[in-house]
Design a protein around this motif. Structure first.
Motif, PDB file in Angstrom:
ATOM      1  N   PRO A 104       0.826  -1.217   0.000  1.00  0.00           N
ATOM      2  CA  PRO A 104       0.000   0.000   0.000  1.00  0.00           C
ATOM      3  C   PRO A 104       0.855   1.260   0.000  1.00  0.00           C
ATOM      4  O   PRO A 104       1.910   1.308   0.628  1.00  0.00           O
ATOM      5  CB  PRO A 104      -0.799  -0.128   1.306  1.00  0.00           C
ATOM      6  CG  PRO A 104      -0.820  -1.591   1.602  1.00  0.00           C
ATOM      7  CD  PRO A 104       0.497  -2.117   1.126  1.00  0.00           C
ATOM      8  N   ASP A 105       0.387   2.271  -0.711  1.00  0.00           N
ATOM      9  CA  ASP A 105       1.079   3.563  -0.693  1.00  0.00           C
ATOM     10  C   ASP A 105       1.057   4.132   0.719  1.00  0.00           C
ATOM     11  O   ASP A 105       0.019   4.083   1.394  1.00  0.00           O
ATOM     12  CB  ASP A 105       0.396   4.562  -1.627  1.00  0.00           C
ATOM     13  CG  ASP A 105       0.541   4.196  -3.092  1.00  0.00           C
ATOM     14  OD1 ASP A 105       1.270   3.233  -3.397  1.00  0.00           O
ATOM     15  OD2 ASP A 105      -0.086   4.881  -3.922  1.00  0.00           O
ATOM     16  N   PRO A 106       2.163   4.689   1.200  1.00  0.00           N
ATOM     17  CA  PRO A 106       2.152   5.299   2.528  1.00  0.00           C
ATOM     18  C   PRO A 106       1.323   6.584   2.529  1.00  0.00           C
ATOM     19  O   PRO A 106       1.255   7.296   1.523  1.00  0.00           O
ATOM     20  CB  PRO A 106       3.632   5.589   2.793  1.00  0.00           C
ATOM     21  CG  PRO A 106       4.228   5.752   1.437  1.00  0.00           C
ATOM     22  CD  PRO A 106       3.483   4.799   0.540  1.00  0.00           C
ATOM     23  N   VAL A 107       0.708   6.851   3.654  1.00  0.00           N
ATOM     24  CA  VAL A 107      -0.067   8.077   3.827  1.00  0.00           C
ATOM     25  C   VAL A 107       0.639   8.935   4.869  1.00  0.00           C
ATOM     26  O   VAL A 107       0.868   8.479   5.997  1.00  0.00           O
ATOM     27  CB  VAL A 107      -1.498   7.762   4.287  1.00  0.00           C
ATOM     28  CG1 VAL A 107      -2.279   9.054   4.537  1.00  0.00           C
ATOM     29  CG2 VAL A 107      -2.218   6.900   3.257  1.00  0.00           C
ATOM     30  N   PRO A 108       1.025  10.158   4.526  1.00  0.00           N
ATOM     31  CA  PRO A 108       1.749  10.984   5.492  1.00  0.00           C
ATOM     32  C   PRO A 108       0.851  11.408   6.651  1.00  0.00           C
ATOM     33  O   PRO A 108      -0.275  11.860   6.447  1.00  0.00           O
ATOM     34  CB  PRO A 108       2.202  12.185   4.663  1.00  0.00           C
ATOM     35  CG  PRO A 108       1.217  12.271   3.539  1.00  0.00           C
ATOM     36  CD  PRO A 108       0.833  10.843   3.231  1.00  0.00           C
ATOM     37  N   GLY A 109       1.375  11.253   7.867  1.00  0.00           N
ATOM     38  CA  GLY A 109       0.655  11.669   9.046  1.00  0.00           C
ATOM     39  C   GLY A 109       0.930  13.125   9.373  1.00  0.00           C
ATOM     40  O   GLY A 109       1.610  13.832   8.627  1.00  0.00           O
ATOM     41  N   PRO A 110       0.454  13.584  10.502  1.00  0.00           N
ATOM     42  CA  PRO A 110       0.723  14.959  10.914  1.00  0.00           C
ATOM     43  C   PRO A 110       2.228  15.216  11.006  1.00  0.00           C
ATOM     44  O   PRO A 110       2.978  14.409  11.543  1.00  0.00           O
ATOM     45  CB  PRO A 110       0.066  15.053  12.293  1.00  0.00           C
ATOM     46  CG  PRO A 110      -1.005  14.018  12.274  1.00  0.00           C
ATOM     47  CD  PRO A 110      -0.456  12.892  11.453  1.00  0.00           C
ATOM     48  N   GLY A 111       2.660  16.342  10.433  1.00  0.00           N
ATOM     49  CA  GLY A 111       4.074  16.686  10.453  1.00  0.00           C
ATOM     50  C   GLY A 111       4.915  15.931   9.449  1.00  0.00           C
ATOM     51  O   GLY A 111       6.138  16.070   9.444  1.00  0.00           O
TER      52      GLY A 111
END
Length: 302
Positions: free
Chosen positions: A21-28
């Motif tokens: 799965p493509d990574p999803v950027p979290g906060p920051g």
């Protein structure tokens, strides 16, 4: 996305390139489309199941700890970065992939003239070399012995020590001696009689020694350096404990990486790329690094 994975721990043959799965950027965080990712000896250790201090490894992990590329997505609460920015940066794992989510605080802007391969291979070796020379208190007038001086870490260590005003003696295979002279080091060969060869080229003695190679480097170093607090390794931590010398570890920072980028821009830091490989040839990249005779760095180019 495609990524290198380690389904089980072992030799280069266990590595697989699979769809994950493509990574999803979290906060920051931001997400970066990776153009280049350096391959380190630590990546080989992780592939074999040897975890860095404080880290738990599980099969299925994505190796790789440095990268360069283009930001393609921003997480929440990210300031100062935009989609399309060209960057280099670092994280512990996950960089041997087409996409990586990374903390925005661990990114540095890539200079327009810096090749992607250089940008993707600078963080780990460059920061390790800087940390080591700082820990060993290298200053102007010192004579410093760098073991593994033609490798990725050694290449930067030689140049930093020279920039700080030190004389550098570097160990390397004979075919890399001309390269070391170009970097400003006095080359000596590995193997039996190393201490005597170093004394011959540094008759006034050696003030500090940095081991980025292993293979008897620490034993020779304790013969040559009077102060064991000025001998350190990033390779052989068990032997370092037995000999009472430094096992060098430290945190990477964007500020340190930015300083190295500034040196590169100023023409004061040369980076050497031994070879590049697509993700599908990651096993070949690991085999090459595993020979222990790479000049500079090996890089994956997703």
């Amino acid at each position: 996305m495609k990524a290198v994975t380690v389904p089980r721990f072992g030799g280069p043959e266990v590595l697989r390139v699979t769809a994950v799965p493509d990574p999803v950027p979290g906060p920051g965080q931001v997400r970066v489309r990776v153009y280049a990712a350096g391959v380190q000896p630590v990546d080989l250790a992780i592939r074999e199941g040897l975890a860095p201090a404080g880290v738990e490894l599980a099969p299925g992990l994505i190796p790789g700890n440095e990268f360069s590329g283009v930001i393609d997505r921003l997480g929440a609460d990210v300031d100062g970065w935009a989609v399309g920015d060209e960057v280099l940066g670092f994280r512990l794992l996950g960089c041997a992939a087409e996409l990586v989510a990374a903390d925005a605080a661990r990114l540095v802007r890539k200079p327009a003239g810096m090749p992607w391969e250089h940008a993707g291979a600078l963080s780990a070796s460059g920061q390790t070399a800087h940390l080591a020379l700082t820990a060993l208190k290298v200053v102007e007038g010192d004579t410093v012995l760098v073991h593994g001086a033609a490798g990725g870490v050694g290449t930067v260590a030689v140049q930093l020590a020279r920039a700080w005003g030190a004389t550098v003696v570097g160990t390397a295979s004979e075919h890399n001696h001309g390269y070391l002279r170009e970097l400003g080091a006095i080359p000596v060969g590995y193997g039996e009689g190393l201490a005597e060869r170093v004394r011959a080229v540094a008759p006034r003695g050696v003030d500090a020694a940095f081991d980025a190679a292993g293979r008897g480097a620490l034993e020779a170093s304790v013969e040559l350096v009077a102060d064991r607090a000025r001998i350190g390794t990033v390779v052989d931590y068990p032997l370092a404990r037995r000999l009472g010398v430094l096992g060098i570890r430290g945190e990477r920072t964007a500020a340190r990486l930015a300083g190295l980028v500034d040196l590169w821009e100023a023409g004061a830091l040369r980076l050497e790329i031994a070879d590049t490989f697509p993700l599908e040839r990651v096993a070949d990249a690991h085999r090459l690094v595993g020979t222990g005779h790479v000049r500079g760095k090996v890089v994956l180019t997703p």
